[in-house]
Design a protein around this motif. Sequence first.
Motif: not given
Length: 59
Positions: A33-40, A48-56
């Motif tokens: 299970x993963x998701x893509x997010x932006x970060x510093x 966390x507010x930039x994360x896409x949908x969770x994918x399994x």
Amino acid sequence: MPDGYGPRLVWNPNGNGTRVTADLELPEGSWVTYRVCLGKYGAKDVLEKTCGATITDFA
């Protein structure tokens, strides 16, 4: 994490349109299970507010 591993973070500090490859040494045939997010990157802070949908998916 019960019955699993993680969380694991994979960082791509190279910018938009680039890729990274990571070997997370997950057991073959397991669910991921993963998701893509932006970060510093420097602070290793996930935005966390930039994360896409969770994918399994199946490893």
